[in-house]
Design an enzyme around this catalytic site. Structure first.
Site, short mmCIF file in Angstrom:
data_model
loop_
_atom_site.label_atom_id
_atom_site.label_comp_id
_atom_site.label_asym_id
_atom_site.label_seq_id
_atom_site.Cartn_x
_atom_site.Cartn_y
_atom_site.Cartn_z
N LYS A 103 32.15 39.93 49.64
CA LYS A 103 31.91 38.62 49.03
C LYS A 103 30.70 37.98 49.69
O LYS A 103 30.45 38.19 50.88
CB LYS A 103 33.12 37.71 49.25
CG LYS A 103 33.16 36.52 48.32
CD LYS A 103 33.66 36.96 46.97
CE LYS A 103 34.10 35.85 46.08
NZ LYS A 103 35.03 36.33 45.04
N GLY A 216 35.67 25.97 34.10
CA GLY A 216 34.43 26.76 34.20
C GLY A 216 34.57 27.95 33.26
O GLY A 216 35.39 27.93 32.33
N ASN A 217 33.81 28.97 33.52
CA ASN A 217 33.83 30.15 32.66
C ASN A 217 35.25 30.73 32.50
O ASN A 217 35.70 30.99 31.39
CB ASN A 217 32.87 31.20 33.24
CG ASN A 217 32.96 32.52 32.51
OD1 ASN A 217 33.74 33.40 32.88
ND2 ASN A 217 32.21 32.66 31.44
N GLY A 219 38.36 29.40 33.23
CA GLY A 219 39.33 28.50 32.59
C GLY A 219 39.06 28.36 31.11
O GLY A 219 39.99 28.34 30.29
N TYR A 220 37.78 28.28 30.74
CA TYR A 220 37.45 28.11 29.33
C TYR A 220 37.93 29.31 28.51
O TYR A 220 38.58 29.15 27.47
CB TYR A 220 35.94 27.91 29.11
CG TYR A 220 35.62 28.04 27.64
CD1 TYR A 220 36.01 27.06 26.73
CD2 TYR A 220 35.03 29.20 27.13
CE1 TYR A 220 35.82 27.20 25.36
CE2 TYR A 220 34.82 29.37 25.76
CZ TYR A 220 35.21 28.36 24.89
OH TYR A 220 35.03 28.52 23.54
N1 GLU Z 1 33.90 36.84 41.48
C1 GLU Z 1 34.86 37.59 40.73
C2 GLU Z 1 36.13 37.76 41.52
O1 GLU Z 1 36.41 37.00 42.44
C3 GLU Z 1 34.29 38.89 40.20
C4 GLU Z 1 33.87 39.87 41.23
C5 GLU Z 1 33.16 41.09 40.68
O2 GLU Z 1 33.09 41.26 39.46
O3 GLU Z 1 32.67 41.86 41.51
O4 GLU Z 1 36.95 38.57 41.21
#
Ligand code: GLU
Length: 407
Positions: A103, A216-217, A219-220
């Protein structure tokens, strides 16, 4: 304040006990393999240079390249990024993907930047990180406040620095830049597939009401798909507050209002409701789709929903888990409920690596199949071990990860 990394460690230890896991494996799953901390300069529109702080936590790569989004938020914190990367490790294993967990995050309020500044910030972040990412090393994606446009800027910058074409180096790109059809809808849609399977098991039949915190994306799209399937969306919210209408809201119209005014609040025909009160509504399904720790020991006893579908990462703390369990509320853990996003990221990565691209219905069909399989694995484990779905998800994931680590 609950520390999300502490939450992860609690979850890890609970699963480790059931699995009688070797202490050496537990130790390796209790720290990130690598944490990159970056301080990088960005030129602002006024000509001045500002130093921004960012991170990339590469938690575990036993199952494949590190995988996970990049978050732009003023509350980004080292420990939070590590926790989110640990959860990605579990999530990818729950979804049975050939990925580990990572992350990234930058401490910034992107709403205070112009588009040009945002672009320079995105480029500078990935430029500084260029040696630590790649399609077989660490594959970023969007997360809170980042989107396909930002991914396109980052990919172009990375390819420029490295002098190569490598679209699989990150996912969540626009289709025009090598992205997959359907990636935008994927997290919300994947959550809906999981909800559909769960409701079958619980024998809960329509009409059913839903409240969603976070528009956001993610929830929508959950709201839109559920609305089209006949669910009644009675409450929605964003960081500025919420709206409530017991007769139901139309997600597409609320989105238009939000695009015009910057928020869901003051949507016509709705009552104002705070983000806190939204969580306590008497609805069938509650969907936290914003940030961590929103359901904690101070409000868990007030939750009245029958089902909590965790589309945010880490919205329910371990203390709250116990309270929800006691109340008989079924909660679907983030690592399962929101895994449709990373599952479609995997489909994007596979398309990039093979050079063969699928139409949207094919992508959705593959996503559906993967989500159903993930749900069934976790559901069966929870029945077998007589534990809640979160513990079952951790047990399944850690079993898969530790097997790969032993190899
Ligand atoms: N940010 C998203 C998550 O927390 C997607 C992560 C990704 O596709 O690598 O799962």
């Amino acid at each position: 304040m609950d520390n999300p990394f502490q939450s992860y460690l609690t979850q890890l230890n609970q699963a480790a006990k059931v699995l009688k896991l070797d202490q050496q494996i537990i130790d390796q799953l209790a720290v990130p393999k690598r944490l990159v901390e970056l301080n990088f300069p960005v030129k602002l529109d006024n000509g001045k240079i500002k130093i921004f702080k960012g991170f990339r936590s590469q938690f575990n790569n036993a199952l494949g390249p590190y995988k996970g989004g990049i978050r732009f938020h003023s509350d980004v914190h080292r420990d939070e990024v590590i926790a989110l990367s640990a959860w990605m490790t579990i999530k990818c294993a729950v979804a049975d993907l050939p990925f580990g967990g990572g992350k990234g995050g930058v401490i910034v309020d992107p709403k205070k930047l112009s588009t040009k500044e945002l672009k320079r910030l995105s480029q500078a972040y990935i430029r500084t990180l260029a040696d630590f990412v790649g399609q077989d090393l660490d594959v970023p994606a969007p997360d809170v406040n980042t989107n396909p446009q930002i991914m396109a800027w980052m990919l172009a910058e990375y390819e420029k620095v490295k002098q190569i074409k490598e679209p699989g180096m990150l996912t969540g790109k626009p289709v025009s830049a090598g992205g997959s059809q359907g990636r935008t809808e994927a997290t919300g849609l994947g959550g809906f597939f999981i909800l559909r399977e769960l409701l079958k098991m619980l024998k809960l039949k329509p009409p059913l009401t839903i409240a969603i915190q976070g528009f956001g994306n993610v929830g929508y799209w959950l709201a839109d798909v559920a609305h089209q399937d006949g669910f009644k969306i009675v409450a929605l919210s964003d960081s500025q507050g919420g709206i409530y209408n017991p007769d139901g809201l139309e997600p597409q119209k609320v989105l238009q209002h939000k695009q015009k005014t910057g928020s869901v609040i003051n949507y016509s025909g709705s009552k104002k409701i705070s983000n806190e009160k939204l969580l306590e509504l008497k609805v069938d399904i509650l969907v936290p789709a914003a940030l961590e720790n929103v359901i904690n020991k101070s409000n868990a006893a007030k939750i009245k929903a029958k089902v909590v579908l965790e589309l945010a990462n880490g919205p329910v703390t371990p203390d709250a888990d116990k309270i929800l369990d006691k109340k008989g509320i079924v909660f679907v853990p983030d690592v399962l409920a929101n895994s449709g996003g990373v599952t479609t990221s995997w489909l994007e990565w596979v398309q990039n690596k093979s050079g063969k691209y699928w139409p949207k219905p094919t992508v959705f069909k593959k996503l559906d199949t993967k989500m159903v399989k993930a749900f069934k694995d976790i559901w069966q484990e929870s029945k077998k071990q007589r534990v809640n779905l979160r513990k079952a998800a951790y047990i399944v994931a850690i079993k898969r990860i530790s097997r790969a680590m032993k190899k």
